[in-house]
Design a protein around this motif. Sequence first.
Motif, PDB file in Angstrom:
ATOM      1  N   ILE A  45       0.883  -1.171   0.000  1.00  0.00           N
ATOM      2  CA  ILE A  45       0.000   0.000   0.000  1.00  0.00           C
ATOM      3  C   ILE A  45       0.921   1.222   0.000  1.00  0.00           C
ATOM      4  CG2 ILE A  45      -1.817   1.256   1.183  1.00  0.00           C
ATOM      5  CD1 ILE A  45      -2.830  -1.355   2.340  1.00  0.00           C
ATOM      6  N   THR A  46       0.928   1.925  -1.105  1.00  0.00           N
ATOM      7  CA  THR A  46       1.848   3.069  -1.229  1.00  0.00           C
ATOM      8  C   THR A  46       1.256   4.276  -0.501  1.00  0.00           C
ATOM      9  OG1 THR A  46       0.883   3.961  -3.233  1.00  0.00           O
ATOM     10  CG2 THR A  46       2.533   2.231  -3.492  1.00  0.00           C
ATOM     11  N   VAL A  70      -3.302   4.226  -1.951  1.00  0.00           N
ATOM     12  CA  VAL A  70      -4.436   4.747  -1.176  1.00  0.00           C
ATOM     13  C   VAL A  70      -3.988   6.034  -0.513  1.00  0.00           C
ATOM     14  CG1 VAL A  70      -6.059   4.302   0.718  1.00  0.00           C
ATOM     15  CG2 VAL A  70      -5.277   2.407  -0.714  1.00  0.00           C
ATOM     16  N   SER A  72      -4.993   9.063   2.162  1.00  0.00           N
ATOM     17  CA  SER A  72      -5.975   9.549   3.140  1.00  0.00           C
ATOM     18  C   SER A  72      -5.437  10.648   4.032  1.00  0.00           C
ATOM     19  CB  SER A  72      -6.503   8.403   3.997  1.00  0.00           C
ATOM     20  OG  SER A  72      -5.465   7.760   4.667  1.00  0.00           O
ATOM     21  N   TYR A  73      -4.119  10.751   4.178  1.00  0.00           N
ATOM     22  CA  TYR A  73      -3.579  11.754   5.098  1.00  0.00           C
ATOM     23  C   TYR A  73      -2.844  12.858   4.347  1.00  0.00           C
ATOM     24  CZ  TYR A  73      -4.546   8.811   9.102  1.00  0.00           C
ATOM     25  OH  TYR A  73      -5.175   8.069  10.067  1.00  0.00           O
ATOM     26  N   ASP A 103       1.576  -2.899   4.643  1.00  0.00           N
ATOM     27  CA  ASP A 103       1.630  -1.454   4.872  1.00  0.00           C
ATOM     28  C   ASP A 103       2.556  -1.181   6.063  1.00  0.00           C
ATOM     29  OD1 ASP A 103       1.166   1.211   4.418  1.00  0.00           O
ATOM     30  OD2 ASP A 103      -1.009   1.104   4.671  1.00  0.00           O
ATOM     31  N   VAL A 106      -1.079   0.478  10.709  1.00  0.00           N
ATOM     32  CA  VAL A 106      -2.526   0.685  10.724  1.00  0.00           C
ATOM     33  C   VAL A 106      -2.812   1.625  11.891  1.00  0.00           C
ATOM     34  CG1 VAL A 106      -2.953  -1.429  12.093  1.00  0.00           C
ATOM     35  CG2 VAL A 106      -4.783  -0.438  10.727  1.00  0.00           C
ATOM     36  N   LYS A 110      -8.945   2.697   8.580  1.00  0.00           N
ATOM     37  CA  LYS A 110      -9.781   3.046   7.420  1.00  0.00           C
ATOM     38  C   LYS A 110      -9.140   2.637   6.092  1.00  0.00           C
ATOM     39  CE  LYS A 110     -12.662   6.655   9.278  1.00  0.00           C
ATOM     40  NZ  LYS A 110     -13.050   8.060   9.284  1.00  0.00           N
ATOM     41  N   THR A 111      -7.834   2.768   6.008  1.00  0.00           N
ATOM     42  CA  THR A 111      -7.146   2.392   4.759  1.00  0.00           C
ATOM     43  C   THR A 111      -7.305   0.891   4.523  1.00  0.00           C
ATOM     44  OG1 THR A 111      -5.541   4.163   5.073  1.00  0.00           O
ATOM     45  CG2 THR A 111      -4.890   2.377   3.576  1.00  0.00           C
TER      46      THR A 111
HETATM   47  O1  LIG Z   1      -5.249   3.220   9.441  1.00  0.00           O
HETATM   48  P1  LIG Z   1      -5.375   4.559   8.820  1.00  0.00           P
HETATM   49  O2  LIG Z   1      -5.900   5.601   9.776  1.00  0.00           O
HETATM   50  O3  LIG Z   1      -6.125   4.555   7.527  1.00  0.00           O
HETATM   51  O4  LIG Z   1      -3.897   5.095   8.505  1.00  0.00           O
HETATM   52  C1  LIG Z   1      -2.852   4.301   8.020  1.00  0.00           C
HETATM   53  C2  LIG Z   1      -2.375   4.770   6.662  1.00  0.00           C
HETATM   54  O5  LIG Z   1      -1.967   6.151   6.719  1.00  0.00           O
HETATM   55  C3  LIG Z   1      -0.675   6.296   6.163  1.00  0.00           C
HETATM   56  O6  LIG Z   1      -0.726   6.468   4.759  1.00  0.00           O
HETATM   57  P2  LIG Z   1      -1.029   7.889   4.068  1.00  0.00           P
HETATM   58  O7  LIG Z   1      -2.484   7.931   3.681  1.00  0.00           O
HETATM   59  O8  LIG Z   1      -0.545   8.993   4.949  1.00  0.00           O
HETATM   60  O9  LIG Z   1      -0.191   7.866   2.732  1.00  0.00           O
HETATM   61  P3  LIG Z   1       1.357   7.537   2.488  1.00  0.00           P
HETATM   62  O10 LIG Z   1       1.546   6.088   2.773  1.00  0.00           O
HETATM   63  O11 LIG Z   1       1.568   7.868   1.058  1.00  0.00           O
HETATM   64  O12 LIG Z   1       2.191   8.413   3.403  1.00  0.00           O
HETATM   65  C4  LIG Z   1      -0.010   4.973   6.474  1.00  0.00           C
HETATM   66  O13 LIG Z   1       1.077   4.730   5.570  1.00  0.00           O
HETATM   67  C5  LIG Z   1      -1.129   3.979   6.268  1.00  0.00           C
HETATM   68  O14 LIG Z   1      -1.230   3.606   4.902  1.00  0.00           O
END
Ligand SMILES: O=P(O)(O)OC[C@H]1O[C@H](OP(=O)(O)OP(=O)(O)O)[C@H](O)[C@@H]1O
Length: 168
Positions: A45-46, A70, A72-73, A103, A106, A110-111
């Motif tokens: 998961i990039t 994915v 989200s942040y 990944d 977690v 949500k991801t």
């Molecule tokens: O469990 P959650 O609350 O969904 O958060 C976890 C996700 O958040 C971050 O990714 P981000 O969306 O920041 O992207 P990135 O990996 O490109 O930095 C991290 O790498 C996970 O993929």
Amino acid sequence: MSDRLPHEKGFHVSWDQIHRDARALAWRLDGKGPDGGAWRSVVAITRGGMAPAMIVSRELDIRVVDTISVKSYNHQDQSQPRVIKAPQAEIMGTDGEGVLVVDDLVDTGKTLELVRKLYPKAHFATVYAKPAGRAMVDTYITEVSQDTWIFFPWDMALQYVQPYRGAD
Ligand SMILES: O=P(O)(O)OC[C@H]1O[C@H](OP(=O)(O)OP(=O)(O)O)[C@H](O)[C@@H]1O
Ligand SMILES: O=c1[nH]c(=O)c2nc[nH]c2[nH]1
Ligand SMILES: [Mg+2]
């Protein structure tokens, strides 16, 4: 803006530490594929999952590696996760069986919830986990509290710090 707990603590992870922890994850997953065998492929998961997925696929000698993107942040602010790049359909099959989805962490879950809906039979592995998202992950190495922000080496740089008894 985020509606979650503020992150009062910081957990700073070095390259050395993520390498060791991702290796530990690989060893835990070894031979746990379908029917107690090998995994068919690794999907990162990039972007955060890419370095751990590389280490896991190297340790387990898996050459078929793909990505799902994915987002989200934006820094520490969370929005609804969305898939902006899907993995190859023939790698995922109909339900992701035999695929190891990796990944870095977690947090709220949500991801992983989103990716799980797409590939319910894949195995979901992260290096770090926070309690709110733990149920979404099948295998992880280290848990940190929900009010901890994990700082990864790719987001940091070495910097000079003033001595504790600094000259004014
Ligand atoms: O469990 P959650 O609350 O969904 O958060 C976890 C996700 O958040 C971050 O990714 P981000 O969306 O920041 O992207 P990135 O990996 O490109 O930095 C991290 O790498 C996970 O993929
Ligand atoms: O670098 C990160 N550290 C975290 O603790 C986190 N939680 C969600 N997304 C995150 N990214
Ligand atoms: Mg990520």
